[in-house]
Write an enzyme that holds these catalytic residues in place. Structure first.
Site: not given
Length: 483
Positions: A176-177, A51, A181, A239, A234
């Protein structure tokens, strides 16, 4: 060891929320490191969309500051920084209105297009519809969305419906990081590229599995968001669920996106409903000079959990009777993510006088110091009888593979490049997300019905006492959380 860097073809990547924290802290530094590694072409373009009324030069200056903050000085020579900044452009855009969309259309080229929605999930549907209606979304473009992918099953289904109304499933990349890995991917290599482990990777030989994601920090700075989410939503639903799937899944027919994701989905659907006494909720209290969760969340009546422990079971032929113990928490003793595969005792010990219990375990460390350790029992050196000791066979990647391994790409580096390549193997599919929420919702519903407050636990410890009892009653114990 020399890495084999495979460059990608040129692309246009639009980052909605391009001035936000995730873009500055992770996405853009990751892209800079890929340029530095020779993987990103110089004619690739990264377009920030937000923005703020910035022009291209102001955006380049903003990202130069981000690189200075998040990339070590010895890893960002000025020549490379200038090359990277030349790739950047910017559009001031209103996600819910008409401003900026025409300008964005004018900037796009006829190359691979990817749109990264680094914004709140409430905007996912709106931006998707805009991309479709303006013609920016071609049949071969990709769209990347970050968690939270819903708050429960109903909202996850609604989000999937919004995305699928504008894009085919093959175009949607739910990131999903944890799946990016190095050690998580090495888990698949360890299982499916070696004949050593597969014959014993089952209930006949494995006593139990532990998956721990421990954080030493609290929720300060993001207490408002976290208090609406909690550790279950979370961390566990995404994860930890992904780590469980990769540990428990059957060998896919090939290392191909849908083959891998089909097997992960089977694991989630095989999870037994969790009984209330097989879960523990906790909330950290003040200690060690740190404030309590209630203070960080700015909600003195909060019943949100900052710690979860669960005993889960996968009801299939491979794992029947083998418990999977899952735990995650804030303000614990150390930052640590690991998977422990604990093997059973030998069926008959010939070393009776030692009364030695087998401690064969495979420990897969995700962070910090990524690596794999196999604990073996050997004879202690020296005369005086057969004294048995447990020793680790340690493969820390930096030690085993050289200094380059210690600087393995950040998860976001790998995942963003996979988006550009069109490789969905390390991304979640829509039905996988919904299945995970269906299992999670049942646990959340049990908690809501019980109306019990989370158990307080000391900051800097290992969680509530009941989490220890969860394993002690089965004659087992958690692996220590150690720095």
């Amino acid at each position: 060891m020399v890495s084999r860097i495979i460059p990608v073809e040129t692309f246009d990547l639009v980052i909605f929320g391009g001035t936000g924290d995730l873009a500055r802290r992770k996405i853009l530094p990751s892209l800079f490191r890929r340029l530095s590694a020779g993987q990103m072409p110089d004619d690739a373009r990264i377009i920030g969309a937000a923005r703020g009324d910035l022009d291209r030069k102001a955006y380049q200056a903003l990202i130069a500051d981000a690189l200075a903050e998040f990339v070590p000085e010895d890893k960002r020579p000025s020549e490379l920084v200038e090359r990277f900044l030349d790739c950047l452009d910017y559009v001031s855009i209103d996600a819910t209105g008409d401003k900026g969309w025409g300008e964005l259309q004018d900037k796009m080229r006829d190359v691979t297009r990817a749109f990264y929605l680094s914004v709140g999930p409430s905007l996912f549907g709106t931006i998707s519809q805009k991309l479709a209606s303006t013609g920016l979304a071609t049949s071969e473009c990709r769209i990347v969305v970050e968690k939270p992918l819903g708050h429960d099953l109903a909202s996850a289904k609604e989000l999937n419906a919004q995305l699928s109304a504008c894009f085919d499933e093959r175009q949607i990349y739910r990131i999903d990081h944890y799946l990016g890995k190095e050690t998580v991917q090495n888990l698949m290599a360890l299982r499916f590229a070696n004949a050593l482990f597969e014959p014993v990777w089952n209930a006949q030989h494995v006593d139990h599995v532990q998956i721990t994601v421990s954080e030493s920090i609290g929720v300060e700075g993001r207490g408002g968001y976290y208090d609406r989410s909690g550790a279950m939503r979370d961390m566990v639903q995404n994860h930890i669920m992904q780590l469980l799937c990769l540990t428990a899944m059957e060998p896919p027919s090939k290392f191909e996106p849908n083959a891998v994701r089909d097997e992960k989905l089977k694991v989630i659907r095989a999870l037994q409903p969790v009984l209330p006494h097989d879960t523990v909720r906790g909330q950290y209290r003040a200690g060690n000079g740190e404030a309590s969760y209630l203070e960080h969340a700015e909600n003195p009546d909060s019943d949100t959990e900052s710690f979860v422990a669960i005993k889960a079971e996968v009801a299939n032929w491979r794992w029947a009777g083998t418990p999977f113990y899952l735990r995650t928490g804030k303000r614990l003793r150390a930052r640590l993510s690991e998977i422990v595969v604990q093997f059973k005792d030998v069926p008959h010990s010939i070393f009776e006088e030692e009364k030695h219990h087998n401690n064969n375990s495979l420990v897969i460390r995700l962070q910090p110091n990524e690596g794999i350790t196999l604990r073996m029992t050997i004879k202690e050196p020296g005369p005086g009888g057969m004294r048995l000791v447990d020793v680790p066979l340690d493969m820390t990647f930096a030690d085993a593979l050289g200094p380059d391994a210690a600087e393995a790409p950040d998860a976001y580096e790998r995942l963003i490049m996979d988006v550009v390549r069109g490789n969905q193997t390390l991304f979640m599919r829509g039905d996988e997300v919904e299945a995970a929420w269906a299992w999670t919702d049942a646990i959340l519903a049990n908690w809501a019905a019980a109306k019990k407050k989370p158990q307080p636990y000391d900051a800097g410890g290992s969680g509530p006492e009941d989490a220890l009892a969860l394993m002690h009653r089965d004659g087992r114990r958690w692996r220590d959380i150690e720095a």
